[in-house]
Design an enzyme around this catalytic site. Structure first.
Site, PDB file in Angstrom:
ATOM      1  N   TRP A 107      44.323  35.939  36.467  1.00 39.98           N
ATOM      2  CA  TRP A 107      43.414  34.818  36.753  1.00 39.98           C
ATOM      3  C   TRP A 107      42.628  35.072  38.041  1.00 39.98           C
ATOM      4  CZ3 TRP A 107      44.916  29.642  34.332  1.00 39.98           C
ATOM      5  CH2 TRP A 107      43.904  28.690  34.521  1.00 39.98           C
TER       6      TRP A 107
ATOM      7  N   ARG B 148      36.638  36.139  40.645  1.00 39.75           N
ATOM      8  CA  ARG B 148      36.346  35.939  42.069  1.00 39.75           C
ATOM      9  C   ARG B 148      35.465  34.741  42.325  1.00 39.75           C
ATOM     10  NH1 ARG B 148      34.197  41.863  41.986  1.00 39.75           N
ATOM     11  NH2 ARG B 148      33.857  41.084  39.875  1.00 39.75           N
TER      12      ARG B 148
ATOM     13  N   ARG C 282      56.372  32.123  51.076  1.00 38.33           N
ATOM     14  CA  ARG C 282      56.840  32.326  52.456  1.00 38.33           C
ATOM     15  C   ARG C 282      57.232  30.986  53.075  1.00 38.33           C
ATOM     16  NH1 ARG C 282      52.513  35.308  55.871  1.00 38.33           N
ATOM     17  NH2 ARG C 282      54.292  35.750  57.208  1.00 38.33           N
TER      18      ARG C 282
ATOM     19  N   LEU D  86      30.696  24.862  36.639  1.00 35.68           N
ATOM     20  CA  LEU D  86      30.790  24.920  35.175  1.00 35.68           C
ATOM     21  C   LEU D  86      30.343  26.281  34.632  1.00 35.68           C
ATOM     22  CD1 LEU D  86      31.476  23.386  32.620  1.00 35.68           C
ATOM     23  CD2 LEU D  86      29.215  22.302  32.703  1.00 35.68           C
TER      24      LEU D  86
ATOM     25  N   ARG E 292      38.651  34.899  28.635  1.00 39.84           N
ATOM     26  CA  ARG E 292      40.088  34.661  28.462  1.00 39.84           C
ATOM     27  C   ARG E 292      40.459  33.922  27.178  1.00 39.84           C
ATOM     28  NH1 ARG E 292      42.186  38.610  31.545  1.00 39.84           N
ATOM     29  NH2 ARG E 292      41.257  38.585  33.620  1.00 39.84           N
TER      30      ARG E 292
HETATM   31  C1  LIG Z   1      40.816  41.649  28.169  1.00 38.04           C
HETATM   32  C2  LIG Z   1      40.729  42.016  29.622  1.00 38.04           C
HETATM   33  C3  LIG Z   1      41.339  43.176  30.071  1.00 38.04           C
HETATM   34  C4  LIG Z   1      41.260  43.533  31.419  1.00 38.04           C
HETATM   35  N1  LIG Z   1      41.871  44.680  31.843  1.00 38.04           N
HETATM   36  C5  LIG Z   1      41.814  45.025  33.153  1.00 38.04           C
HETATM   37  C6  LIG Z   1      42.463  46.206  33.638  1.00 38.04           C
HETATM   38  O1  LIG Z   1      43.067  46.949  32.894  1.00 38.04           O
HETATM   39  N2  LIG Z   1      42.394  46.491  34.967  1.00 38.04           N
HETATM   40  C7  LIG Z   1      41.700  45.690  35.838  1.00 38.04           C
HETATM   41  O2  LIG Z   1      41.673  45.983  37.037  1.00 38.04           O
HETATM   42  N3  LIG Z   1      41.085  44.552  35.416  1.00 38.04           N
HETATM   43  C8  LIG Z   1      41.125  44.205  34.114  1.00 38.04           C
HETATM   44  N4  LIG Z   1      40.510  43.048  33.689  1.00 38.04           N
HETATM   45  C9  LIG Z   1      39.830  42.206  34.682  1.00 38.04           C
HETATM   46  C10 LIG Z   1      38.288  42.380  34.596  1.00 38.04           C
HETATM   47  O3  LIG Z   1      37.907  43.704  34.948  1.00 38.04           O
HETATM   48  C11 LIG Z   1      37.582  41.377  35.545  1.00 38.04           C
HETATM   49  O4  LIG Z   1      37.977  41.657  36.860  1.00 38.04           O
HETATM   50  C12 LIG Z   1      37.941  39.948  35.221  1.00 38.04           C
HETATM   51  O5  LIG Z   1      37.813  39.695  33.848  1.00 38.04           O
HETATM   52  C13 LIG Z   1      37.022  38.996  36.008  1.00 38.04           C
HETATM   53  O6  LIG Z   1      35.719  39.079  35.461  1.00 38.04           O
HETATM   54  P1  LIG Z   1      34.416  38.955  36.350  1.00 38.04           P
HETATM   55  O7  LIG Z   1      34.372  40.045  37.382  1.00 38.04           O
HETATM   56  O8  LIG Z   1      33.252  38.877  35.390  1.00 38.04           O
HETATM   57  O9  LIG Z   1      34.630  37.521  37.019  1.00 38.04           O
HETATM   58  P2  LIG Z   1      34.205  36.993  38.460  1.00 38.04           P
HETATM   59  O10 LIG Z   1      34.876  37.775  39.529  1.00 38.04           O
HETATM   60  O11 LIG Z   1      34.429  35.506  38.442  1.00 38.04           O
HETATM   61  O12 LIG Z   1      32.668  37.300  38.544  1.00 38.04           O
HETATM   62  C14 LIG Z   1      31.726  36.602  37.717  1.00 38.04           C
HETATM   63  C15 LIG Z   1      30.434  37.382  37.720  1.00 38.04           C
HETATM   64  O13 LIG Z   1      29.910  37.420  39.051  1.00 38.04           O
HETATM   65  C16 LIG Z   1      29.339  38.706  39.302  1.00 38.04           C
HETATM   66  N5  LIG Z   1      30.090  39.370  40.371  1.00 38.04           N
HETATM   67  C17 LIG Z   1      31.203  38.889  41.005  1.00 38.04           C
HETATM   68  N6  LIG Z   1      31.570  39.744  41.971  1.00 38.04           N
HETATM   69  C18 LIG Z   1      30.712  40.778  41.942  1.00 38.04           C
HETATM   70  C19 LIG Z   1      30.568  41.979  42.680  1.00 38.04           C
HETATM   71  N7  LIG Z   1      31.408  42.311  43.662  1.00 38.04           N
HETATM   72  N8  LIG Z   1      29.555  42.800  42.367  1.00 38.04           N
HETATM   73  C20 LIG Z   1      28.674  42.518  41.381  1.00 38.04           C
HETATM   74  N9  LIG Z   1      28.737  41.393  40.624  1.00 38.04           N
HETATM   75  C21 LIG Z   1      29.741  40.530  40.911  1.00 38.04           C
HETATM   76  C22 LIG Z   1      29.425  39.489  37.992  1.00 38.04           C
HETATM   77  O14 LIG Z   1      28.257  39.264  37.235  1.00 38.04           O
HETATM   78  C23 LIG Z   1      30.606  38.852  37.301  1.00 38.04           C
HETATM   79  O15 LIG Z   1      30.600  39.003  35.882  1.00 38.04           O
HETATM   80  C24 LIG Z   1      40.562  42.693  32.348  1.00 38.04           C
HETATM   81  C25 LIG Z   1      39.966  41.514  31.873  1.00 38.04           C
HETATM   82  C26 LIG Z   1      40.042  41.167  30.538  1.00 38.04           C
HETATM   83  C27 LIG Z   1      39.391  39.883  30.087  1.00 38.04           C
END
Ligand SMILES: Cc1cc2nc3c(=O)[nH]c(=O)nc-3n(C[C@H](O)[C@H](O)[C@H](O)COP(=O)(O)OP(=O)(O)OC[C@H]3O[C@@H](n4cnc5c(N)ncnc54)[C@H](O)[C@@H]3O)c2cc1C
Length: 231
Positions: free
Chosen positions: A82, A86, A96, A183, A193
């Site tokens: 979860w 980010r 802790r 939202l 998810r």
């Molecule tokens: C089925 C599944 C399998 C997964 N397996 C793995 C795994 O094996 N190992 C692993 O480490 N993770 C894994 N993940 C986690 C995945 O890589 C993402 O970290 C997680 O789903 C959060 O997605 P997000 O970065 O889009 O979300 P958020 O962090 O909420 O970001 C939302 C959006 O904001 C933008 N954003 C946020 N931060 C940045 C940034 N620093 N730079 C550029 N754009 C940004 C992007 O457009 C992003 O899509 C998995 C996820 C899923 C759903």
């Protein structure tokens, strides 16, 4: 609204926003969009079309003007997944400061029967254990958690700090947090998810979040589910 999830978990709605000047759920999204013309919310008979247009054409920033805070009780391995989202804000129980609750997630017999390492998907599970094998695995997992708990409590009793005693705790230990997001970002979380590629356990939490989002933001949620059906 509070929804039970898994054996000891829940998702509870704490606070939501997005009512705007009109003081109507989701009207704040329309009011944000109308900043471009300095207009106001005109009622859903007229503005549903605008909401759908923005959703369909990925004019997404107005959806950041509504949002939700939830409280979640879930195993630590769910929080590991979860917290990768980010764009949500989190505050979690501290092991802790506080003794962890004696609550461990033990998968159901049905989940364990479908819990063999998948031969096709390196991240997934598949059917394969008999009911008797699943029952044995469940019993064994319960005993392993019981042993970890005994060690944890023994260390605390001996005066070890909570921050060190927790080192023997497994990742199916329940923890609790509050999460806040707008939202737009809740929908991004749900997209990832609720997907069948996500682990079964976090999908159960996503289903609960989706039910809460549906009750608070029904128009946007219907656009989201319509969109999913068209995938
Ligand atoms: C089925 C599944 C399998 C997964 N397996 C793995 C795994 O094996 N190992 C692993 O480490 N993770 C894994 N993940 C986690 C995945 O890589 C993402 O970290 C997680 O789903 C959060 O997605 P997000 O970065 O889009 O979300 P958020 O962090 O909420 O970001 C939302 C959006 O904001 C933008 N954003 C946020 N931060 C940045 C940034 N620093 N730079 C550029 N754009 C940004 C992007 O457009 C992003 O899509 C998995 C996820 C899923 C759903």
């Amino acid at each position: 609204m509070e929804l039970k999830v898994l054996d000891h978990g829940y998702v509870r709605a704490i606070e939501d926003w997005g009512y705007g000047d009109a003081k109507i759920a989701e009207a704040g999204i329309i009011e944000a969009a109308r900043q471009s013309t300095q207009g106001a919310f005109r009622g859903w008979d007229k503005d549903m079309k605008l909401l759908a247009f923005m959703y369909e054409h990925r004019h997404e920033s107005p959806f950041e003007f509504a949002g939700l805070i939830i409280e979640v009780q879930a195993p630590i391995f769910i929080f590991r997944e979860w917290h990768r989202h980010r764009t949500q804000s989190y505050n979690e129980m501290s092991a802790r400061y506080t003794e962890l609750p004696d609550l461990f997630y033990i998968p159901s017999i049905e989940r364990l029967m479908a819990g063999k390492q998948s031969s096709k998907n390196k991240q997934g599970s598949e059917e394969g254990f008999t009911e008797a094998q699943a029952a044995k695995l469940q019993e064994d997992m319960t005993a392993a958690c019981g042993y970890a708990r005994l060690a944890y409590e023994w260390y605390l009793k001996e005066g070890m700090s909570r921050e060190l005693a927790r080192l023997v705790i497994p990742v199916n230990q329940y923890s609790r947090m509050r999460a806040s997001a707008n939202l737009r970002n809740w929908l991004a979380f749900l997209s990832l998810r609720l997907d069948p590629s996500a682990q079964y356990e976090i999908r159960q939490y996503a289903e609960a979040v989706s039910t809460i989002v549906e009750s608070l933001f029904p128009r946007t949620h219907s656009l989201f589910t319509g969109d999913k059906k068209n995938d």
